[in-house]
Design a protein around this motif. Sequence first.
Motif, PDB file in Angstrom:
ATOM      1  N   PHE A  99       0.419  -1.166   0.079  1.00  0.00           N
ATOM      2  CA  PHE A  99       0.531  -0.098  -0.227  1.00  0.00           C
ATOM      3  C   PHE A  99       0.753   1.371  -0.317  1.00  0.00           C
ATOM      4  O   PHE A  99       0.393   2.350   0.473  1.00  0.00           O
ATOM      5  N   SER A 151       2.169   3.430  -2.294  1.00  0.00           N
ATOM      6  CA  SER A 151       2.397   4.434  -3.429  1.00  0.00           C
ATOM      7  C   SER A 151       0.787   5.364  -2.815  1.00  0.00           C
ATOM      8  O   SER A 151       0.248   6.113  -2.453  1.00  0.00           O
ATOM      9  N   GLU A 152      -0.642   4.221  -1.800  1.00  0.00           N
ATOM     10  CA  GLU A 152      -1.208   4.986  -1.375  1.00  0.00           C
ATOM     11  C   GLU A 152      -1.654   5.845  -0.581  1.00  0.00           C
ATOM     12  O   GLU A 152      -1.321   7.153   0.093  1.00  0.00           O
ATOM     13  N   LEU A 153      -0.372   5.051   0.390  1.00  0.00           N
ATOM     14  CA  LEU A 153       0.455   6.129   1.732  1.00  0.00           C
ATOM     15  C   LEU A 153       1.821   6.989   1.817  1.00  0.00           C
ATOM     16  O   LEU A 153       0.532   7.752   2.141  1.00  0.00           O
ATOM     17  N   ASP A 154       2.077   7.073   0.844  1.00  0.00           N
ATOM     18  CA  ASP A 154       3.347   7.596   0.149  1.00  0.00           C
ATOM     19  C   ASP A 154       2.379   9.346   0.110  1.00  0.00           C
ATOM     20  O   ASP A 154       2.256  10.925   1.178  1.00  0.00           O
ATOM     21  N   SER A 155       1.623   9.321  -0.462  1.00  0.00           N
ATOM     22  CA  SER A 155       0.410  10.437  -0.813  1.00  0.00           C
ATOM     23  C   SER A 155       0.069  11.000   0.048  1.00  0.00           C
ATOM     24  O   SER A 155      -0.118  12.373   0.333  1.00  0.00           O
ATOM     25  N   LEU A 156      -0.294  10.493   1.312  1.00  0.00           N
ATOM     26  CA  LEU A 156      -1.337  10.704   2.748  1.00  0.00           C
ATOM     27  C   LEU A 156      -0.272  11.143   3.309  1.00  0.00           C
ATOM     28  O   LEU A 156      -0.445  12.375   3.990  1.00  0.00           O
ATOM     29  N   GLU A 162      -8.411   8.676   6.484  1.00  0.00           N
ATOM     30  CA  GLU A 162      -8.792   9.027   4.506  1.00  0.00           C
ATOM     31  C   GLU A 162      -8.476   7.610   4.068  1.00  0.00           C
ATOM     32  O   GLU A 162      -9.255   7.484   2.979  1.00  0.00           O
ATOM     33  N   LEU A 163      -7.703   6.639   4.903  1.00  0.00           N
ATOM     34  CA  LEU A 163      -7.964   5.208   3.857  1.00  0.00           C
ATOM     35  C   LEU A 163      -9.665   4.976   4.013  1.00  0.00           C
ATOM     36  O   LEU A 163      -9.407   3.858   3.402  1.00  0.00           O
ATOM     37  N   LYS A 213     -12.077   6.916   1.711  1.00  0.00           N
ATOM     38  CA  LYS A 213     -12.051   6.032   0.069  1.00  0.00           C
ATOM     39  C   LYS A 213     -11.892   4.596   0.179  1.00  0.00           C
ATOM     40  O   LYS A 213     -11.686   3.657  -1.221  1.00  0.00           O
ATOM     41  N   SER A 238     -10.448   2.539   0.727  1.00  0.00           N
ATOM     42  CA  SER A 238      -9.261   1.682   0.083  1.00  0.00           C
ATOM     43  C   SER A 238      -9.036  -0.002   1.168  1.00  0.00           C
ATOM     44  O   SER A 238      -9.575  -0.239   1.415  1.00  0.00           O
ATOM     45  N   CYS A 241      -7.642   0.481   3.990  1.00  0.00           N
ATOM     46  CA  CYS A 241      -8.861   1.077   5.045  1.00  0.00           C
ATOM     47  C   CYS A 241      -8.084   0.030   6.222  1.00  0.00           C
ATOM     48  O   CYS A 241      -9.081   1.552   7.431  1.00  0.00           O
TER      49      CYS A 241
END
Length: 261
Positions: free
Chosen positions: A26, A28-33, A136-137, A140, A142, A145
């Motif tokens: 996860f 790439s998703e964590l990086d942005s958050l 946020e997770l 979304k 995700s 999540c």
Amino acid sequence: MTEAQWNVFCTFRDAFKKKCGEWSKFSSELDSLQKTAASSDTPPYNIETPVVYNTALDDITKDSVIKLIVIGDNPGKSEQLAVNSKYLVGQAGKIAEGFFRRNPELKIDFRKNVIILNKTPVHSAKTKHLNFIDHELKSKDSKACNLILESQIWMAQKTAELHKALYDAAVQEGLSKSDLPELWLVGYTELKKGGIFIPYKETLMKEYEGSDAWGKVFVFQHFSMNRFLVDLKQFCKENPDLKLTSAISKTGTIHKKEIFQ
């Protein structure tokens, strides 16, 4: 370590490394958050390791003498750097290292006799940012999540298993009570009501039910910003007749009662 302790530690280390690999899917998703969460109050920095496995565990050998397990919050800016990928290597870690070096009567080398873990391996510039990342997770829907929750529960379960096994093996070896391995929860703000680490606290307490090792679990202020030292010095000032080892255990017990009511 004894043969039993070494086997227990290796089992834990291998499982932890594998789990961090699974959670890293996860990234790439964590990086942005993580970047968004930090943008509100933290200067820009490169996020290199969104989920951090503590590579210092790989330096532990069968000949290592483990006297203490220290549990921090989660990996910060220094810890997530690829050149580090270790826990408590920032300013808080230096304070902890210095404390043990200045107090040789404790017979603990912070970098050799201590297993350092966290309540979650998910990085954030500041621990409070985990609330935003978690929200946020979930919002979304995700696949990640439940990552913050899942990682806390896993870490609490496996850490308790590790400590109890090291403790029980030490008892069987006939070590004195003062030499039995301890577990320090360092940083307890987010363990209080409404905190992000409530699942960790509840899981940990459940895992120790019926175990004598619970008596060797202590809670302290965090090393960051000298809070651990200030708190301990104040207690020593109020109880000047106590030896340092007794002051530490009594301080840790007071906070333990405050958190695990």
